[in-house]
Design a protein around this motif. Structure first.
Motif, PDB file in Angstrom:
ATOM      1  N   ALA A  30      67.194 -12.744 -62.901  1.00 27.01           N
ATOM      2  CA  ALA A  30      67.062 -11.720 -61.867  1.00 27.01           C
ATOM      3  C   ALA A  30      66.885 -10.349 -62.497  1.00 27.01           C
ATOM      4  CB  ALA A  30      68.294 -11.717 -60.968  1.00 27.01           C
ATOM      5  N   VAL A  31      66.221  -9.486 -61.765  1.00 29.50           N
ATOM      6  CA  VAL A  31      66.072  -8.090 -62.145  1.00 29.50           C
ATOM      7  C   VAL A  31      67.020  -7.293 -61.272  1.00 29.50           C
ATOM      8  CG1 VAL A  31      64.517  -6.107 -62.215  1.00 29.50           C
ATOM      9  CG2 VAL A  31      63.685  -8.368 -62.872  1.00 29.50           C
ATOM     10  N   GLU A  32      67.904  -6.526 -61.904  1.00 25.19           N
ATOM     11  CA  GLU A  32      68.857  -5.745 -61.127  1.00 25.19           C
ATOM     12  C   GLU A  32      68.113  -4.688 -60.317  1.00 25.19           C
ATOM     13  OE1 GLU A  32      72.141  -4.185 -63.306  1.00 25.19           O
ATOM     14  OE2 GLU A  32      72.235  -5.922 -64.614  1.00 25.19           O
ATOM     15  N   GLY A  33      68.495  -4.542 -59.065  1.00 21.36           N
ATOM     16  CA  GLY A  33      67.824  -3.598 -58.192  1.00 21.36           C
ATOM     17  C   GLY A  33      66.630  -4.185 -57.493  1.00 21.36           C
ATOM     18  N   ALA A  34      66.416  -5.505 -57.632  1.00 23.69           N
ATOM     19  CA  ALA A  34      65.222  -6.131 -57.081  1.00 23.69           C
ATOM     20  C   ALA A  34      65.372  -6.343 -55.577  1.00 23.69           C
ATOM     21  CB  ALA A  34      64.975  -7.473 -57.762  1.00 23.69           C
ATOM     22  N   THR A 162      66.294  -2.667 -63.322  1.00 20.63           N
ATOM     23  CA  THR A 162      66.617  -2.853 -64.732  1.00 20.63           C
ATOM     24  C   THR A 162      66.589  -4.318 -65.112  1.00 20.63           C
ATOM     25  OG1 THR A 162      69.002  -3.051 -64.372  1.00 20.63           O
ATOM     26  CG2 THR A 162      68.142  -0.830 -64.715  1.00 20.63           C
ATOM     27  N   THR A 163      66.388  -4.556 -66.402  1.00 25.28           N
ATOM     28  CA  THR A 163      66.555  -5.880 -66.979  1.00 25.28           C
ATOM     29  C   THR A 163      67.083  -5.684 -68.386  1.00 25.28           C
ATOM     30  OG1 THR A 163      65.481  -8.028 -67.354  1.00 25.28           O
ATOM     31  CG2 THR A 163      64.210  -6.077 -67.950  1.00 25.28           C
ATOM     32  N   THR A 164      67.516  -6.750 -69.037  1.00 27.52           N
ATOM     33  CA  THR A 164      68.048  -6.629 -70.390  1.00 27.52           C
ATOM     34  C   THR A 164      67.345  -7.599 -71.329  1.00 27.52           C
ATOM     35  OG1 THR A 164      69.832  -8.195 -69.896  1.00 27.52           O
ATOM     36  CG2 THR A 164      70.333  -5.851 -69.672  1.00 27.52           C
ATOM     37  N   VAL A 165      67.281  -7.194 -72.594  1.00 30.04           N
ATOM     38  CA  VAL A 165      66.737  -8.013 -73.665  1.00 30.04           C
ATOM     39  C   VAL A 165      67.804  -8.094 -74.750  1.00 30.04           C
ATOM     40  CG1 VAL A 165      64.979  -8.114 -75.482  1.00 30.04           C
ATOM     41  CG2 VAL A 165      64.342  -7.378 -73.177  1.00 30.04           C
ATOM     42  N   ALA A 166      67.979  -9.249 -75.345  1.00 27.47           N
ATOM     43  CA  ALA A 166      68.991  -9.404 -76.396  1.00 27.47           C
ATOM     44  C   ALA A 166      68.685  -8.488 -77.574  1.00 27.47           C
ATOM     45  CB  ALA A 166      69.052 -10.859 -76.854  1.00 27.47           C
ATOM     46  N   SER A 167      69.696  -7.787 -78.043  1.00 26.14           N
ATOM     47  CA  SER A 167      69.560  -6.926 -79.212  1.00 26.14           C
ATOM     48  C   SER A 167      69.763  -7.752 -80.477  1.00 26.14           C
ATOM     49  CB  SER A 167      70.595  -5.798 -79.158  1.00 26.14           C
ATOM     50  OG  SER A 167      71.839  -6.245 -79.666  1.00 26.14           O
ATOM     51  N   GLY A 278      75.287  -6.555 -77.468  1.00 22.13           N
ATOM     52  CA  GLY A 278      74.273  -7.613 -77.464  1.00 22.13           C
ATOM     53  C   GLY A 278      73.051  -7.375 -76.627  1.00 22.13           C
ATOM     54  N   ASN A 279      72.950  -6.227 -75.933  1.00 22.21           N
ATOM     55  CA  ASN A 279      71.828  -6.030 -75.014  1.00 22.21           C
ATOM     56  C   ASN A 279      71.124  -4.694 -75.213  1.00 22.21           C
ATOM     57  OD1 ASN A 279      71.998  -8.424 -73.335  1.00 22.21           O
ATOM     58  ND2 ASN A 279      73.933  -7.580 -72.564  1.00 22.21           N
ATOM     59  N   VAL A 280      69.813  -4.739 -75.078  1.00 26.07           N
ATOM     60  CA  VAL A 280      69.004  -3.539 -74.869  1.00 26.07           C
ATOM     61  C   VAL A 280      68.675  -3.511 -73.379  1.00 26.07           C
ATOM     62  CG1 VAL A 280      66.871  -2.312 -75.410  1.00 26.07           C
ATOM     63  CG2 VAL A 280      68.010  -3.687 -77.180  1.00 26.07           C
ATOM     64  N   THR A 281      69.002  -2.422 -72.704  1.00 24.78           N
ATOM     65  CA  THR A 281      68.765  -2.312 -71.261  1.00 24.78           C
ATOM     66  C   THR A 281      67.464  -1.561 -71.011  1.00 24.78           C
ATOM     67  OG1 THR A 281      71.133  -2.305 -70.782  1.00 24.78           O
ATOM     68  CG2 THR A 281      69.670  -1.451 -69.075  1.00 24.78           C
ATOM     69  N   ILE A 282      66.603  -2.175 -70.222  1.00 19.22           N
ATOM     70  CA  ILE A 282      65.316  -1.562 -69.886  1.00 19.22           C
ATOM     71  C   ILE A 282      65.357  -1.147 -68.422  1.00 19.22           C
ATOM     72  CG2 ILE A 282      62.824  -1.914 -69.694  1.00 19.22           C
ATOM     73  CD1 ILE A 282      63.068  -3.922 -71.991  1.00 19.22           C
ATOM     74  N   THR A 283      65.159   0.138 -68.178  1.00 19.79           N
ATOM     75  CA  THR A 283      65.191   0.699 -66.831  1.00 19.79           C
ATOM     76  C   THR A 283      63.801   1.210 -66.472  1.00 19.79           C
ATOM     77  OG1 THR A 283      67.488   1.392 -67.138  1.00 19.79           O
ATOM     78  CG2 THR A 283      66.272   2.408 -65.324  1.00 19.79           C
ATOM     79  N   VAL A 284      63.333   0.809 -65.308  1.00 20.55           N
ATOM     80  CA  VAL A 284      62.019   1.240 -64.811  1.00 20.55           C
ATOM     81  C   VAL A 284      62.237   2.082 -63.563  1.00 20.55           C
ATOM     82  CG1 VAL A 284      59.778   0.505 -63.911  1.00 20.55           C
ATOM     83  CG2 VAL A 284      60.898  -0.816 -65.727  1.00 20.55           C
ATOM     84  N   ARG A 285      61.613   3.256 -63.521  1.00 20.96           N
ATOM     85  CA  ARG A 285      61.647   4.124 -62.339  1.00 20.96           C
ATOM     86  C   ARG A 285      60.218   4.388 -61.880  1.00 20.96           C
ATOM     87  NH1 ARG A 285      65.849   5.929 -65.602  1.00 20.96           N
ATOM     88  NH2 ARG A 285      67.867   6.105 -64.524  1.00 20.96           N
ATOM     89  N   THR A 286      59.998   4.311 -60.595  1.00 21.72           N
ATOM     90  CA  THR A 286      58.671   4.578 -60.041  1.00 21.72           C
ATOM     91  C   THR A 286      58.802   5.564 -58.872  1.00 21.72           C
ATOM     92  OG1 THR A 286      58.713   2.778 -58.413  1.00 21.72           O
ATOM     93  CG2 THR A 286      57.919   2.238 -60.624  1.00 21.72           C
ATOM     94  N   TRP A 287      57.757   6.341 -58.677  1.00 20.14           N
ATOM     95  CA  TRP A 287      57.740   7.308 -57.575  1.00 20.14           C
ATOM     96  C   TRP A 287      56.290   7.711 -57.293  1.00 20.14           C
ATOM     97  CZ3 TRP A 287      58.725   8.274 -62.592  1.00 20.14           C
ATOM     98  CH2 TRP A 287      58.047   9.315 -63.212  1.00 20.14           C
ATOM     99  N   GLU A 288      56.079   8.248 -56.117  1.00 22.71           N
ATOM    100  CA  GLU A 288      54.766   8.762 -55.736  1.00 22.71           C
ATOM    101  C   GLU A 288      54.671  10.216 -56.165  1.00 22.71           C
ATOM    102  OE1 GLU A 288      54.089   8.199 -51.619  1.00 22.71           O
ATOM    103  OE2 GLU A 288      54.074   5.997 -51.742  1.00 22.71           O
ATOM    104  N   PRO A 289      53.551  10.602 -56.791  1.00 20.39           N
ATOM    105  CA  PRO A 289      53.428  11.989 -57.267  1.00 20.39           C
ATOM    106  C   PRO A 289      53.294  12.975 -56.107  1.00 20.39           C
ATOM    107  CG  PRO A 289      51.374  10.787 -57.597  1.00 20.39           C
ATOM    108  CD  PRO A 289      52.384   9.789 -57.127  1.00 20.39           C
TER     109      PRO A 289
END
Length: 289
Positions: A30-34, A162-167, A278-289
């Motif tokens: 799962a992707v957190e915030g999905a 967000t999602t995570t990848v193993a460090s 143990g984790n690298v956290t990847i956070t994605v933010r999107t918005w309309e300009p």
């Protein structure tokens, strides 16, 4: 899900070996915030599933030795993986202690990953910003972050996921909690050991030190730079096994973490709960300009 490791742990040996991208695992399904209404979800899932190959050149410190033939060619590398994996690698390439970089050898790789990410996420009518971040514990003086895209403006209506990848460092949260009765020093020692193991995996580090240019020079510089940053003194890299070098790094790093944890957390138990090596956290933010 089990944590995969590559044959050479490319990111921790800072991308030394041809074609040896890190084979990490995106944690969970799962992707957190999905949510169906969250456009950042699709962007995050794209990073976790879309693959790319990037070409880059290493940046060894100082000039090559005079006996080396065609030195520039030895710097060329190719890495392949999902964009999430590559972003995690790029973040770990930027490990810092108190704001000072451990190595600049992977600068070309970081730029190539950023370009690949921007190209894949480009969408007309919507802006996207990505951050990949690793902290062995919340607020640690040693961390790693890479950003792609501008931060959203304060007035923007932002969606995030967000999602995570193993460090490359082992997950030691449970061990840290077990060490909490021993005080801040017990927790800090567990975390410092995991950090050093991830940044200087003994077998791979020894292979690099015993190898040819630029691997030997890059690893020597990496050890000495770390020793300088954490005030471990000048390490005898040429004559000391990596297992002993790592011990020489772990103790002073644990001292630095102990002092920081004591100032940052109300108790060793609280410090242990903040551990996430143990984790690298990847956070994605999107918005309309």
């Amino acid at each position: 899900m089990t944590r995969a490791t590559s044959t050479v742990v490319d990111v921790t040996v800072f991308l030394l070996f041809v074609g040896a991208a890190v084979a990490v695992v995106v944690n969970g399904t799962a992707v957190e915030g999905a949510t169906a209404e969250n456009p950042a979800t699709e962007r995050t899932e794209l990073l976790a599933t879309s693959t790319a190959s990037v070409e880059y050149a290493l940046a060894p410190p100082s000039d090559p030795p005079p006996w080396t033939t065609n030195a520039t060619a030895t710097h060329q590398r190719t890495a392949h993986g999902t964009l999430a994996e590559l972003l995690a690698e790029a973040a770990m390439s930027r490990v810092r202690f108190e704001g000072h970089r451990l190595s600049r050898a992977g600068v070309g790789f970081e730029r190539a990953v950023a370009t690949a990410t921007r190209n894949r996420l480009h969408e007309r009518g919507r802006r996207t910003a990505v951050r990949a971040r690793w902290e062995p514990y919340r607020g640690a003086p040693l961390d790693a972050t890479v950003r792609v895209g501008q931060r959203p403006p304060p007035e923007a209506d932002v969606d995030a996921a967000t999602t995570t990848v193993a460090s490359p460092s082992p997950a030691v949260g449970e061990r840290a909690r077990s060490a909490a009765p021993g005080g801040y020093r017990g927790v800090a020692t567990v975390v410092a050991g995991a950090v050093v193991e991830g940044l200087f995996p003994p077998r791979q580090a020894q292979l690099a030190l015993d190898g040819d240019y630029p691997a030997d020079r890059l690893m020597t510089h990496r050890y000495r730079r770390m020793g300088s940053l954490i005030r471990a003194g000048r390490l005898s890299v040429e004559s000391t096994p990596t297992s002993e070098l790592n011990t020489e790094l772990t103790s002073p790093l644990a001292e630095r973490f102990t002092a920081d944890m004591r100032s940052r957390f109300d108790s060793p138990e609280a410090a242990a709960r903040a551990v996430d090596t143990g984790n690298v956290t990847i956070t994605v933010r999107t918005w309309e300009p």
